[in-house]
Design an enzyme around this catalytic site. Sequence first.
Site, PDB file in Angstrom:
ATOM      1  N   LYS A 179      39.446  49.377  42.728  1.00  9.88           N
ATOM      2  CA  LYS A 179      40.366  49.637  41.606  1.00  9.88           C
ATOM      3  C   LYS A 179      40.113  48.609  40.501  1.00  9.88           C
ATOM      4  O   LYS A 179      40.482  47.448  40.640  1.00  9.88           O
ATOM      5  CB  LYS A 179      41.826  49.538  42.040  1.00  9.88           C
ATOM      6  CG  LYS A 179      42.767  50.024  40.927  1.00  9.88           C
ATOM      7  CD  LYS A 179      44.209  49.645  41.142  1.00  9.88           C
ATOM      8  CE  LYS A 179      44.566  48.273  40.605  1.00  9.88           C
ATOM      9  NZ  LYS A 179      44.400  48.111  39.138  1.00  9.88           N
ATOM     10  N   GLY A 232      42.186  38.012  41.211  1.00 14.40           N
ATOM     11  CA  GLY A 232      43.247  38.099  40.212  1.00 14.40           C
ATOM     12  C   GLY A 232      44.084  36.840  40.245  1.00 14.40           C
ATOM     13  O   GLY A 232      43.605  35.771  40.639  1.00 14.40           O
ATOM     14  N   GLU A 235      49.737  34.584  41.752  1.00 16.40           N
ATOM     15  CA  GLU A 235      51.025  35.224  42.033  1.00 16.40           C
ATOM     16  C   GLU A 235      50.822  36.557  42.746  1.00 16.40           C
ATOM     17  O   GLU A 235      51.422  36.829  43.776  1.00 16.40           O
ATOM     18  CB  GLU A 235      51.815  35.453  40.730  1.00 16.40           C
ATOM     19  CG  GLU A 235      52.481  34.233  40.122  1.00 16.40           C
ATOM     20  CD  GLU A 235      52.150  32.887  40.740  1.00 16.40           C
ATOM     21  OE1 GLU A 235      51.215  32.235  40.240  1.00 16.40           O
ATOM     22  OE2 GLU A 235      52.804  32.473  41.717  1.00 16.40           O
ATOM     23  N   GLY A 237      48.108  37.500  44.250  1.00 13.88           N
ATOM     24  CA  GLY A 237      47.411  37.202  45.501  1.00 13.88           C
ATOM     25  C   GLY A 237      48.375  36.957  46.663  1.00 13.88           C
ATOM     26  O   GLY A 237      48.140  37.392  47.788  1.00 13.88           O
ATOM     27  N   GLU A 254      40.329  35.725  45.681  1.00 14.02           N
ATOM     28  CA  GLU A 254      39.730  34.862  44.646  1.00 14.02           C
ATOM     29  C   GLU A 254      40.772  34.775  43.546  1.00 14.02           C
ATOM     30  O   GLU A 254      40.991  35.746  42.828  1.00 14.02           O
ATOM     31  CB  GLU A 254      38.453  35.501  44.085  1.00 14.02           C
ATOM     32  CG  GLU A 254      37.336  35.681  45.082  1.00 14.02           C
ATOM     33  CD  GLU A 254      36.677  34.380  45.473  1.00 14.02           C
ATOM     34  OE1 GLU A 254      36.991  33.328  44.887  1.00 14.02           O
ATOM     35  OE2 GLU A 254      35.838  34.422  46.389  1.00 14.02           O
ATOM     36  N   CYS A 288      38.018  32.614  35.198  1.00 19.62           N
ATOM     37  CA  CYS A 288      38.743  31.895  36.251  1.00 19.62           C
ATOM     38  C   CYS A 288      38.224  30.469  36.399  1.00 19.62           C
ATOM     39  O   CYS A 288      38.959  29.582  36.797  1.00 19.62           O
ATOM     40  CB  CYS A 288      38.662  32.651  37.555  1.00 19.62           C
ATOM     41  SG  CYS A 288      36.993  33.093  37.993  1.00 19.62           S
ATOM     42  N   GLU A 389      47.634  27.843  34.680  1.00 25.59           N
ATOM     43  CA  GLU A 389      46.469  28.545  34.153  1.00 25.59           C
ATOM     44  C   GLU A 389      46.872  29.335  32.909  1.00 25.59           C
ATOM     45  O   GLU A 389      47.765  30.166  32.970  1.00 25.59           O
ATOM     46  CB  GLU A 389      45.940  29.499  35.216  1.00 25.59           C
ATOM     47  CG  GLU A 389      44.705  30.213  34.759  1.00 25.59           C
ATOM     48  CD  GLU A 389      44.147  31.120  35.832  1.00 25.59           C
ATOM     49  OE1 GLU A 389      44.909  31.942  36.366  1.00 25.59           O
ATOM     50  OE2 GLU A 389      42.951  31.006  36.122  1.00 25.59           O
TER      51      GLU A 389
HETATM   52  P1  NAP Z   1      46.513  40.057  37.947  1.00 22.52           P
HETATM   53  O1  NAP Z   1      47.709  40.339  37.151  1.00 22.52           O
HETATM   54  O2  NAP Z   1      46.674  39.344  39.233  1.00 22.52           O
HETATM   55  O3  NAP Z   1      45.803  41.465  38.189  1.00 22.52           O
HETATM   56  C1  NAP Z   1      44.582  41.607  38.868  1.00 22.52           C
HETATM   57  C2  NAP Z   1      44.484  42.999  39.445  1.00 22.52           C
HETATM   58  O4  NAP Z   1      45.507  43.183  40.422  1.00 22.52           O
HETATM   59  C3  NAP Z   1      44.673  44.120  38.420  1.00 22.52           C
HETATM   60  O5  NAP Z   1      43.802  45.175  38.751  1.00 22.52           O
HETATM   61  C4  NAP Z   1      46.117  44.500  38.639  1.00 22.52           C
HETATM   62  O6  NAP Z   1      46.460  45.784  38.179  1.00 22.52           O
HETATM   63  C5  NAP Z   1      46.229  44.365  40.150  1.00 22.52           C
HETATM   64  N1  NAP Z   1      47.601  44.228  40.661  1.00 22.52           N
HETATM   65  C6  NAP Z   1      48.691  43.692  40.047  1.00 22.52           C
HETATM   66  N2  NAP Z   1      49.771  43.778  40.836  1.00 22.52           N
HETATM   67  C7  NAP Z   1      49.374  44.380  41.987  1.00 22.52           C
HETATM   68  C8  NAP Z   1      50.038  44.745  43.194  1.00 22.52           C
HETATM   69  N3  NAP Z   1      51.340  44.519  43.378  1.00 22.52           N
HETATM   70  N4  NAP Z   1      49.327  45.347  44.163  1.00 22.52           N
HETATM   71  C9  NAP Z   1      47.998  45.581  43.990  1.00 22.52           C
HETATM   72  N5  NAP Z   1      47.331  45.268  42.881  1.00 22.52           N
HETATM   73  C10 NAP Z   1      47.986  44.658  41.882  1.00 22.52           C
HETATM   74  O7  NAP Z   1      45.453  39.223  37.141  1.00 22.52           O
HETATM   75  P2  NAP Z   1      44.943  39.483  35.665  1.00 22.52           P
HETATM   76  O8  NAP Z   1      45.977  38.968  34.728  1.00 22.52           O
HETATM   77  O9  NAP Z   1      44.457  40.866  35.513  1.00 22.52           O
HETATM   78  O10 NAP Z   1      43.643  38.543  35.652  1.00 22.52           O
HETATM   79  C11 NAP Z   1      43.710  37.180  35.418  1.00 22.52           C
HETATM   80  C12 NAP Z   1      43.786  36.387  36.710  1.00 22.52           C
HETATM   81  O11 NAP Z   1      42.682  36.641  37.552  1.00 22.52           O
HETATM   82  C13 NAP Z   1      43.751  34.902  36.464  1.00 22.52           C
HETATM   83  O12 NAP Z   1      44.730  34.239  37.217  1.00 22.52           O
HETATM   84  C14 NAP Z   1      42.373  34.486  36.921  1.00 22.52           C
HETATM   85  O13 NAP Z   1      42.224  33.171  37.317  1.00 22.52           O
HETATM   86  C15 NAP Z   1      42.130  35.411  38.032  1.00 22.52           C
HETATM   87  N6  NAP Z   1      40.693  35.530  38.238  1.00 22.52           N
HETATM   88  C16 NAP Z   1      40.138  34.942  39.332  1.00 22.52           C
HETATM   89  C17 NAP Z   1      38.776  35.006  39.550  1.00 22.52           C
HETATM   90  C18 NAP Z   1      38.131  34.383  40.748  1.00 22.52           C
HETATM   91  O14 NAP Z   1      37.041  34.791  41.084  1.00 22.52           O
HETATM   92  N7  NAP Z   1      38.740  33.433  41.390  1.00 22.52           N
HETATM   93  C19 NAP Z   1      37.978  35.690  38.647  1.00 22.52           C
HETATM   94  C20 NAP Z   1      38.567  36.265  37.528  1.00 22.52           C
HETATM   95  C21 NAP Z   1      39.935  36.184  37.351  1.00 22.52           C
HETATM   96  P3  NAP Z   1      47.576  45.879  36.993  1.00 22.52           P
HETATM   97  O15 NAP Z   1      46.991  45.200  35.818  1.00 22.52           O
HETATM   98  O16 NAP Z   1      47.822  47.318  36.790  1.00 22.52           O
HETATM   99  O17 NAP Z   1      48.816  45.184  37.454  1.00 22.52           O
END
Ligand code: NAP
Length: 501
Positions: A179, A232, A235, A237, A254, A288, A389
């Site tokens: 997804k 992602g 929170e 996670g 991650e 990230c 972050e």
């Molecule tokens: P996010 O809000 O955690 O969303 C990531 C993904 O999870 C999206 O596809 C989102 O879909 C989905 N999601 C949200 N709530 C969910 C739930 N309850 N159940 C299942 N899936 C759910 O993160 P973001 O704002 O898109 O991305 C930024 C974050 O990603 C930052 O914190 C960054 O550090 C982290 N990140 C980490 C890495 C790494 O490799 N460590 C790499 C890149 C980014 P929706 O948008 O529809 O909610």
Amino acid sequence: MSDYQLFIDGQYCEAVSGETFATLDPSTGESLGTVAKARPEDAARAVDAARAAFDDGRWSFKRGSERAAILSAVAKGIKDRMPELADLESRDSGATLAKAKGADIGGAMFWFKTMGEFATRLDEPEPLPQTIAPGPSYNFLKRDPVGVCTAIIPWNFPLQMASWKISMALAAGNTIVLKPAPETPCTAARLGEILAEAGVPDGVVNIIQGPGPGTGEELISNPKVDKVSFTGSTEVGKQIMQMAAGTVKKTTLELGGKSAQIVLDDADMELAVDGALYAIFFHAGQVCTAGSRLLVSEARHDEFVERLVERAAAITVGPATADGVTMGPLVSQKQLDTVLGYIETGVKEGATVATGGERLTGDGLDRGFFVAPTIFTDVTPDMAIAQEEIFGPVLAVLPYTDPDDAVRIANGTRYGLAAGVWGSPAKAIKIADRLQAGTVWVNDWHLLNPKYPFGGYKQSGIGREHGMLGLLEYTEAKHVHVAIDANRRTHRWFDMTVPRA
Ligand code: NAP
Ligand code: MG
């Protein structure tokens, strides 16, 4: 018909509900097209397809070398579409064309090819130490695929991250449902046809665009799924871990980061200044591993900041596909609001804006989500802008008294994804040793490679991706014990329970 459809069981299709959503170009705020919006019933359909494809062995029974040939063909299919995919990625996500070509499309190719090479290493069982007591046996370790994997990814490296998840799952013989994030669904949608053309059998990879709540949750809680891989925020996670616990799924997380860059006094100035700016402002800080905290000794602080501000002026902010632009927009209005909110918080907390600190408008920027490269000084380690972050182009500069102090500040957050040291390698390696981070760069930044493991200490995640360590997370380890002497008389330990007459 939507412009970007779901890819389930080898076919492009609409969502069962027929619903769609629009994806925007964050440089202009305009719609790029309509996308089929998967609901939980579509997620369940995709999981059923992946389950059937795994269970009949159409992929898992292939040898690693056969899987490698197909993954290599996927890499070629991506290469053949490089200009089209890079342009699409740039418009959908706000990545500059250079970032889209090098990191997103280039990274996607590199991962499929390299993971294919790693797949061949899984073919041969690994011998284990042999045993003669209580009886002689031959022991070996086999790596089986885990089964049906689901993967959920964010919007900052859309095709690269889709490729990370799919290439690792496939290299190890699994099937997968992916997804993408709703902000950036386009290039992952194109991947379906590339995979099919390369010979990936139907149902082995399924790609569904849709929201996290509901659709994403179905991918995590569905009992037919064996492993979850999530990239992602920390929170979300935490919620994923709880949902996956219901059926004890293998889980890789991650998550976020607040990576510290330590500048040692003997650092090469030219390298460290430009390196520090690249570490934080690459892709407008939406990375990230962004080096969002810069630690400079009190002695070098003022001089270093002066040069940083001077060189930050060389960054050209503008529409992602425009010539000469080196920093594009933030991905969405929501992300713009978050970042501007943090800038306001920093000012309220008493930090000083050394450069930037505002939304950029005028000159064709009005409808996009642009923020100036922002550098804060007078930051203390307890401030929100030094702990949380931000995921935007905001750097917090913190002075340190001596290297012990630098290490203490660097390790003083809940995160531990990456870190880096600018300075002579001999000294920098000693500092690297003391940093709590899954990746430490010395005189470099942001270079991830499919050959090397990546992941976080502390609340930056669980498990590793990439490298052999990452690939093994997509396998189950199976120890096989073969008694060499298949003879009841010598199996004396059976007598404990069923004594011989
Ligand atoms: P996010 O809000 O955690 O969303 C990531 C993904 O999870 C999206 O596809 C989102 O879909 C989905 N999601 C949200 N709530 C969910 C739930 N309850 N159940 C299942 N899936 C759910 O993160 P973001 O704002 O898109 O991305 C930024 C974050 O990603 C930052 O914190 C960054 O550090 C982290 N990140 C980490 C890495 C790494 O490799 N460590 C790499 C890149 C980014 P929706 O948008 O529809 O909610
Ligand atoms: Mg978009």
